[in-house]
Write a protein that holds these residues in place. Structure first.
Motif, PDB file in Angstrom:
ATOM      1  N   LYS A  79       0.825  -1.212   0.000  1.00 11.08           N
ATOM      2  CA  LYS A  79       0.000   0.000   0.000  1.00 11.08           C
ATOM      3  C   LYS A  79       0.861   1.265   0.000  1.00 11.08           C
ATOM      4  O   LYS A  79       0.361   2.362  -0.218  1.00 11.08           O
ATOM      5  N   LEU A  80       2.172   1.096   0.178  1.00 10.91           N
ATOM      6  CA  LEU A  80       3.091   2.234   0.066  1.00 10.91           C
ATOM      7  C   LEU A  80       3.336   2.656  -1.376  1.00 10.91           C
ATOM      8  O   LEU A  80       3.849   3.738  -1.625  1.00 10.91           O
ATOM      9  N   ILE A  81       2.955   1.807  -2.322  1.00 14.02           N
ATOM     10  CA  ILE A  81       3.218   2.087  -3.744  1.00 14.02           C
ATOM     11  C   ILE A  81       2.204   3.098  -4.264  1.00 14.02           C
ATOM     12  O   ILE A  81       0.999   2.902  -4.149  1.00 14.02           O
ATOM     13  N   GLU A  82       2.722   4.173  -4.847  1.00 14.71           N
ATOM     14  CA  GLU A  82       1.868   5.197  -5.449  1.00 14.71           C
ATOM     15  C   GLU A  82       1.048   4.578  -6.564  1.00 14.71           C
ATOM     16  O   GLU A  82       1.482   3.627  -7.208  1.00 14.71           O
ATOM     17  N   ARG A  83      -0.131   5.129  -6.814  1.00 16.83           N
ATOM     18  CA  ARG A  83      -1.018   4.569  -7.818  1.00 16.83           C
ATOM     19  C   ARG A  83      -1.826   5.673  -8.466  1.00 16.83           C
ATOM     20  O   ARG A  83      -1.961   6.755  -7.870  1.00 16.83           O
ATOM     21  N   PRO A  84      -2.360   5.363  -9.644  1.00 18.66           N
ATOM     22  CA  PRO A  84      -2.114   4.174 -10.460  1.00 18.66           C
ATOM     23  C   PRO A  84      -0.826   4.329 -11.256  1.00 18.66           C
ATOM     24  O   PRO A  84      -0.418   5.438 -11.586  1.00 18.66           O
ATOM     25  N   ILE A  85      -0.204   3.219 -11.559  1.00 14.56           N
ATOM     26  CA  ILE A  85       0.948   3.199 -12.454  1.00 14.56           C
ATOM     27  C   ILE A  85       0.464   2.568 -13.750  1.00 14.56           C
ATOM     28  O   ILE A  85      -0.162   1.507 -13.730  1.00 14.56           O
ATOM     29  N   VAL A  86       0.731   3.235 -14.858  1.00 17.32           N
ATOM     30  CA  VAL A  86       0.345   2.704 -16.162  1.00 17.32           C
ATOM     31  C   VAL A  86       1.613   2.528 -16.988  1.00 17.32           C
ATOM     32  O   VAL A  86       2.441   3.431 -17.079  1.00 17.32           O
ATOM     33  N   ILE A  87       1.734   1.332 -17.569  1.00 19.24           N
ATOM     34  CA  ILE A  87       2.900   0.995 -18.392  1.00 19.24           C
ATOM     35  C   ILE A  87       2.412   0.632 -19.781  1.00 19.24           C
ATOM     36  O   ILE A  87       1.467  -0.140 -19.942  1.00 19.24           O
ATOM     37  N   ASN A  88       3.073   1.190 -20.773  1.00 19.18           N
ATOM     38  CA  ASN A  88       2.791   0.866 -22.169  1.00 19.18           C
ATOM     39  C   ASN A  88       4.134   0.678 -22.861  1.00 19.18           C
ATOM     40  O   ASN A  88       4.831   1.644 -23.152  1.00 19.18           O
ATOM     41  N   GLY A  89       4.499  -0.583 -23.070  1.00 17.92           N
ATOM     42  CA  GLY A  89       5.798  -0.880 -23.676  1.00 17.92           C
ATOM     43  C   GLY A  89       6.922  -0.447 -22.768  1.00 17.92           C
ATOM     44  O   GLY A  89       7.019  -0.896 -21.628  1.00 17.92           O
ATOM     45  N   ASN A  90       7.757   0.482 -23.268  1.00 18.09           N
ATOM     46  CA  ASN A  90       8.885   0.946 -22.461  1.00 18.09           C
ATOM     47  C   ASN A  90       8.627   2.333 -21.858  1.00 18.09           C
ATOM     48  O   ASN A  90       9.555   3.034 -21.497  1.00 18.09           O
ATOM     49  N   LYS A  91       7.355   2.692 -21.777  1.00 15.31           N
ATOM     50  CA  LYS A  91       6.975   3.971 -21.173  1.00 15.31           C
ATOM     51  C   LYS A  91       6.075   3.699 -19.969  1.00 15.31           C
ATOM     52  O   LYS A  91       5.279   2.763 -19.979  1.00 15.31           O
ATOM     53  N   ALA A  92       6.197   4.555 -18.972  1.00 17.04           N
ATOM     54  CA  ALA A  92       5.368   4.404 -17.776  1.00 17.04           C
ATOM     55  C   ALA A  92       5.117   5.775 -17.160  1.00 17.04           C
ATOM     56  O   ALA A  92       5.938   6.684 -17.289  1.00 17.04           O
ATOM     57  N   VAL A  93       3.957   5.898 -16.512  1.00 16.65           N
ATOM     58  CA  VAL A  93       3.627   7.118 -15.768  1.00 16.65           C
ATOM     59  C   VAL A  93       2.870   6.735 -14.502  1.00 16.65           C
ATOM     60  O   VAL A  93       2.226   5.693 -14.446  1.00 16.65           O
ATOM     61  N   ILE A  94       2.961   7.625 -13.534  1.00 13.30           N
ATOM     62  CA  ILE A  94       2.069   7.567 -12.386  1.00 13.30           C
ATOM     63  C   ILE A  94       0.895   8.457 -12.779  1.00 13.30           C
ATOM     64  O   ILE A  94       1.092   9.623 -13.127  1.00 13.30           O
ATOM     65  N   GLY A  95      -0.310   7.923 -12.744  1.00  9.71           N
ATOM     66  CA  GLY A  95      -1.488   8.637 -13.223  1.00  9.71           C
ATOM     67  C   GLY A  95      -2.025   9.694 -12.279  1.00  9.71           C
ATOM     68  O   GLY A  95      -3.193   9.675 -11.926  1.00  9.71           O
ATOM     69  N   ARG A  96      -1.180  10.604 -11.881  1.00  5.55           N
ATOM     70  CA  ARG A  96      -1.566  11.741 -11.039  1.00  5.55           C
ATOM     71  C   ARG A  96      -0.941  12.989 -11.634  1.00  5.55           C
ATOM     72  O   ARG A  96       0.280  13.144 -11.543  1.00  5.55           O
ATOM     73  N   PRO A  97      -1.703  13.834 -12.241  1.00  7.68           N
ATOM     74  CA  PRO A  97      -3.127  13.718 -12.499  1.00  7.68           C
ATOM     75  C   PRO A  97      -3.418  12.658 -13.569  1.00  7.68           C
ATOM     76  O   PRO A  97      -2.530  12.258 -14.323  1.00  7.68           O
ATOM     77  N   THR A  98      -4.678  12.270 -13.641  1.00  9.17           N
ATOM     78  CA  THR A  98      -5.100  11.193 -14.539  1.00  9.17           C
ATOM     79  C   THR A  98      -4.672  11.455 -15.978  1.00  9.17           C
ATOM     80  O   THR A  98      -4.300  10.529 -16.699  1.00  9.17           O
ATOM     81  N   GLU A  99      -4.686  12.701 -16.396  1.00  7.13           N
ATOM     82  CA  GLU A  99      -4.365  13.063 -17.779  1.00  7.13           C
ATOM     83  C   GLU A  99      -2.955  12.650 -18.192  1.00  7.13           C
ATOM     84  O   GLU A  99      -2.661  12.515 -19.371  1.00  7.13           O
ATOM     85  N   LYS A 100      -2.072  12.430 -17.215  1.00  6.41           N
ATOM     86  CA  LYS A 100      -0.705  12.002 -17.546  1.00  6.41           C
ATOM     87  C   LYS A 100      -0.717  10.675 -18.295  1.00  6.41           C
ATOM     88  O   LYS A 100       0.187  10.391 -19.080  1.00  6.41           O
ATOM     89  N   ILE A 101      -1.735   9.855 -18.068  1.00  6.85           N
ATOM     90  CA  ILE A 101      -1.838   8.557 -18.743  1.00  6.85           C
ATOM     91  C   ILE A 101      -1.946   8.754 -20.249  1.00  6.85           C
ATOM     92  O   ILE A 101      -1.418   7.947 -21.031  1.00  6.85           O
ATOM     93  N   LEU A 102      -2.582   9.827 -20.684  1.00  2.00           N
ATOM     94  CA  LEU A 102      -2.744  10.109 -22.107  1.00  2.00           C
ATOM     95  C   LEU A 102      -1.398  10.247 -22.816  1.00  2.00           C
ATOM     96  O   LEU A 102      -1.304   9.986 -24.020  1.00  2.00           O
ATOM     97  N   GLU A 103      -0.364  10.617 -22.087  1.00 11.28           N
ATOM     98  CA  GLU A 103       0.971  10.805 -22.672  1.00 11.28           C
ATOM     99  C   GLU A 103       1.560   9.513 -23.218  1.00 11.28           C
ATOM    100  O   GLU A 103       2.419   9.545 -24.095  1.00 11.28           O
ATOM    101  N   ILE A 104       1.114   8.358 -22.695  1.00 14.83           N
ATOM    102  CA  ILE A 104       1.742   7.090 -23.120  1.00 14.83           C
ATOM    103  C   ILE A 104       0.794   6.126 -23.800  1.00 14.83           C
ATOM    104  O   ILE A 104       1.214   5.057 -24.213  1.00 14.83           O
ATOM    105  N   ILE A 105      -0.490   6.455 -23.890  1.00 14.82           N
ATOM    106  CA  ILE A 105      -1.390   5.553 -24.602  1.00 14.82           C
ATOM    107  C   ILE A 105      -1.714   6.159 -25.920  1.00 14.82           C
ATOM    108  O   ILE A 105      -1.921   5.866 -26.894  1.00 14.82           O
TER     109      ILE A 105
END
Length: 113
Positions: free
Chosen positions: A87-113
């Motif tokens: 539960k110490l792990i920040e979330r959400p973490i989104v990984i797409n291939g060799n790119k990853a982001v912590i989805g805070r703010p949520t819009e950061k996820i758009l950078e890698i999908i």
């Protein structure tokens, strides 16, 4: 395939999952509190994120404050703390291939999908 490290009890994590659902892309959900990443997996995630291990820690969690805060911890000890207390792990973490982001703010996820 896109992978999201998800905790359904977290509103930001639910928002990240909703963004992926609405994207129409294939993705995999990792419920990291149940399917805890290994030390090797966490090291890889941290490398993909391009951050230091301490930057992945949720420092407001009670276990961090009582067990680890103000201690001189190596990167390996910080990673071990997250493996032993996911539960110490920040979330959400989104990984797409060799790119990853912590989805805070949520819009950061758009950078890698």
């Amino acid at each position: 395939m896109i992978k999201i490290y998800h905790n359904n009890r977290c509103s930001k994590s639910r928002c990240g999952l909703e963004l992926l659902e609405n994207s129409g892309k294939d993705y995999e959900i990792v419920k990291y509190l149940e399917d805890v990443p290994t030390k090797t997996e966490l090291k890889n995630i941290i490398k993909l994120l391009g951050i230091k291990p301490i930057e992945l820690v949720r420092k407001n969690e009670a276990v961090w404050k009582t067990e680890f805060k103000n201690k001189d911890l190596t990167d390996d000890l910080i990673i071990e703390a997250m493996v032993n207390n996911p539960k110490l792990i920040e979330r959400p973490i989104v990984i797409n291939g060799n790119k990853a982001v912590i989805g805070r703010p949520t819009e950061k996820i758009l950078e890698i999908i």
